[in-house]
Design a protein around this motif. Structure first.
Motif, PDB file in Angstrom:
ATOM      1  N   ALA A  49      29.322  23.037  48.040  1.00 18.34           N
ATOM      2  CA  ALA A  49      29.721  23.560  46.731  1.00 18.34           C
ATOM      3  C   ALA A  49      29.951  22.423  45.742  1.00 18.34           C
ATOM      4  CB  ALA A  49      30.988  24.411  46.868  1.00 18.34           C
ATOM      5  N   CYS A  50      30.555  21.353  46.198  1.00 16.25           N
ATOM      6  CA  CYS A  50      30.789  20.186  45.344  1.00 16.25           C
ATOM      7  C   CYS A  50      29.466  19.575  44.889  1.00 16.25           C
ATOM      8  CB  CYS A  50      31.620  19.150  46.091  1.00 16.25           C
ATOM      9  SG  CYS A  50      31.842  17.609  45.200  1.00 16.25           S
ATOM     10  N   LEU A  51      28.518  19.447  45.808  1.00 16.39           N
ATOM     11  CA  LEU A  51      27.208  18.901  45.432  1.00 16.39           C
ATOM     12  C   LEU A  51      26.548  19.793  44.383  1.00 16.39           C
ATOM     13  CD1 LEU A  51      25.786  17.758  48.880  1.00 16.39           C
ATOM     14  CD2 LEU A  51      26.536  16.291  46.996  1.00 16.39           C
ATOM     15  N   LYS A  52      26.667  21.092  44.559  1.00 17.46           N
ATOM     16  CA  LYS A  52      26.082  22.017  43.583  1.00 17.46           C
ATOM     17  C   LYS A  52      26.770  21.892  42.225  1.00 17.46           C
ATOM     18  CE  LYS A  52      24.498  25.593  46.765  1.00 17.46           C
ATOM     19  NZ  LYS A  52      24.674  27.003  47.147  1.00 17.46           N
ATOM     20  N   GLN A  53      28.087  21.713  42.219  1.00 13.67           N
ATOM     21  CA  GLN A  53      28.822  21.559  40.966  1.00 13.67           C
ATOM     22  C   GLN A  53      28.425  20.272  40.237  1.00 13.67           C
ATOM     23  OE1 GLN A  53      32.880  21.792  42.374  1.00 13.67           O
ATOM     24  NE2 GLN A  53      33.110  23.838  41.497  1.00 13.67           N
ATOM     25  N   ASN A  54      28.040  19.277  40.990  1.00 12.48           N
ATOM     26  CA  ASN A  54      27.665  17.982  40.416  1.00 12.48           C
ATOM     27  C   ASN A  54      26.152  17.813  40.352  1.00 12.48           C
ATOM     28  OD1 ASN A  54      30.243  16.329  40.011  1.00 12.48           O
ATOM     29  ND2 ASN A  54      30.526  17.261  42.021  1.00 12.48           N
ATOM     30  N   ARG A  55      25.426  18.896  40.373  1.00 11.26           N
ATOM     31  CA  ARG A  55      23.966  18.891  40.442  1.00 11.26           C
ATOM     32  C   ARG A  55      23.321  17.963  39.418  1.00 11.26           C
ATOM     33  NH1 ARG A  55      21.152  22.515  43.620  1.00 11.26           N
ATOM     34  NH2 ARG A  55      19.036  21.787  43.808  1.00 11.26           N
ATOM     35  N   ALA A  56      23.789  17.984  38.196  1.00  7.94           N
ATOM     36  CA  ALA A  56      23.191  17.173  37.129  1.00  7.94           C
ATOM     37  C   ALA A  56      23.399  15.677  37.357  1.00  7.94           C
ATOM     38  CB  ALA A  56      23.769  17.569  35.774  1.00  7.94           C
ATOM     39  N   ARG A  57      24.382  15.316  38.172  1.00 11.52           N
ATOM     40  CA  ARG A  57      24.694  13.910  38.407  1.00 11.52           C
ATOM     41  C   ARG A  57      24.132  13.378  39.716  1.00 11.52           C
ATOM     42  NH1 ARG A  57      31.038  14.159  37.550  1.00 11.52           N
ATOM     43  NH2 ARG A  57      30.846  12.225  38.687  1.00 11.52           N
ATOM     44  N   LEU A  58      23.553  14.246  40.547  1.00 16.16           N
ATOM     45  CA  LEU A  58      23.037  13.825  41.850  1.00 16.16           C
ATOM     46  C   LEU A  58      21.806  12.943  41.710  1.00 16.16           C
ATOM     47  CD1 LEU A  58      23.259  17.135  43.921  1.00 16.16           C
ATOM     48  CD2 LEU A  58      24.904  15.248  43.828  1.00 16.16           C
ATOM     49  N   SER A  59      21.588  12.125  42.730  1.00 20.47           N
ATOM     50  CA  SER A  59      20.361  11.330  42.778  1.00 20.47           C
ATOM     51  C   SER A  59      19.174  12.279  42.892  1.00 20.47           C
ATOM     52  CB  SER A  59      20.395  10.380  43.972  1.00 20.47           C
ATOM     53  OG  SER A  59      20.391  11.117  45.185  1.00 20.47           O
ATOM     54  N   LYS A  60      18.025  11.805  42.494  1.00 17.40           N
ATOM     55  CA  LYS A  60      16.816  12.637  42.567  1.00 17.40           C
ATOM     56  C   LYS A  60      16.524  13.044  44.006  1.00 17.40           C
ATOM     57  CE  LYS A  60      14.698  10.847  38.405  1.00 17.40           C
ATOM     58  NZ  LYS A  60      13.595  10.130  37.808  1.00 17.40           N
ATOM     59  N   GLY A  61      16.755  12.144  44.943  1.00 24.37           N
ATOM     60  CA  GLY A  61      16.490  12.438  46.347  1.00 24.37           C
ATOM     61  C   GLY A  61      17.369  13.544  46.893  1.00 24.37           C
ATOM     62  N   CYS A  62      18.647  13.490  46.579  1.00 26.88           N
ATOM     63  CA  CYS A  62      19.573  14.523  47.052  1.00 26.88           C
ATOM     64  C   CYS A  62      19.271  15.853  46.369  1.00 26.88           C
ATOM     65  CB  CYS A  62      21.014  14.097  46.811  1.00 26.88           C
ATOM     66  SG  CYS A  62      22.236  15.221  47.519  1.00 26.88           S
ATOM     67  N   ASP A  63      19.003  15.811  45.078  1.00 24.85           N
ATOM     68  CA  ASP A  63      18.646  17.037  44.363  1.00 24.85           C
ATOM     69  C   ASP A  63      17.415  17.683  44.987  1.00 24.85           C
ATOM     70  OD1 ASP A  63      18.948  18.909  42.109  1.00 24.85           O
ATOM     71  OD2 ASP A  63      17.040  18.045  41.459  1.00 24.85           O
ATOM     72  N   LYS A  64      16.447  16.874  45.363  1.00 27.29           N
ATOM     73  CA  LYS A  64      15.225  17.386  45.989  1.00 27.29           C
ATOM     74  C   LYS A  64      15.527  18.017  47.349  1.00 27.29           C
ATOM     75  CE  LYS A  64      10.501  16.055  47.313  1.00 27.29           C
ATOM     76  NZ  LYS A  64      10.355  17.246  48.065  1.00 27.29           N
ATOM     77  N   VAL A  65      16.389  17.377  48.129  1.00 28.25           N
ATOM     78  CA  VAL A  65      16.754  17.939  49.430  1.00 28.25           C
ATOM     79  C   VAL A  65      17.401  19.309  49.248  1.00 28.25           C
ATOM     80  CG1 VAL A  65      18.310  17.667  51.421  1.00 28.25           C
ATOM     81  CG2 VAL A  65      16.963  15.733  50.617  1.00 28.25           C
ATOM     82  N   LEU A  66      18.325  19.410  48.308  1.00 32.78           N
ATOM     83  CA  LEU A  66      18.974  20.701  48.074  1.00 32.78           C
ATOM     84  C   LEU A  66      17.957  21.739  47.613  1.00 32.78           C
ATOM     85  CD1 LEU A  66      22.289  19.606  46.300  1.00 32.78           C
ATOM     86  CD2 LEU A  66      21.979  20.314  48.669  1.00 32.78           C
ATOM     87  N   THR A  67      17.098  21.369  46.684  1.00 33.70           N
ATOM     88  CA  THR A  67      16.076  22.294  46.174  1.00 33.70           C
ATOM     89  C   THR A  67      15.128  22.726  47.285  1.00 33.70           C
ATOM     90  OG1 THR A  67      16.185  21.300  43.981  1.00 33.70           O
ATOM     91  CG2 THR A  67      14.208  22.562  44.500  1.00 33.70           C
TER      92      THR A  67
END
Length: 71
Positions: A49-67
């Motif tokens: 949930a925290c990662l999702k709340q900070n989605r705009a600030r995540l690294s591109k790699g982490c954002d891609k993993v979540l997506t």
């Protein structure tokens, strides 16, 4: 903290092969430490949930993993 870093890939890639889980771990470990340190002891759901709340600030790699895993 160590327990979480091994659980996050399982949470994100429950049906993925072990070899495919390591990139997710590497991609998000730094973001978890940077943005979600305060909730790391609250369980994997809280960290996700925290990662999702900070989605705009995540690294591109982490954002891609979540997506890639429907998050």
């Amino acid at each position: 903290m160590t327990r979480f870093l091994f659980i996050l890939p399982l949470l994100l890639c429950a049906s993925a092969a072990s070899a495919q889980q390591q990139p997710g771990h590497d991609a998000c470990a730094r973001d978890v430490t940077r943005f979600c340190r305060a909730v790391m002891n609250n369980g994997d759901g809280a960290v996700l949930a925290c990662l999702k709340q900070n989605r705009a600030r995540l690294s591109k790699g982490c954002d891609k993993v979540l997506t890639d895993h429907g998050q």
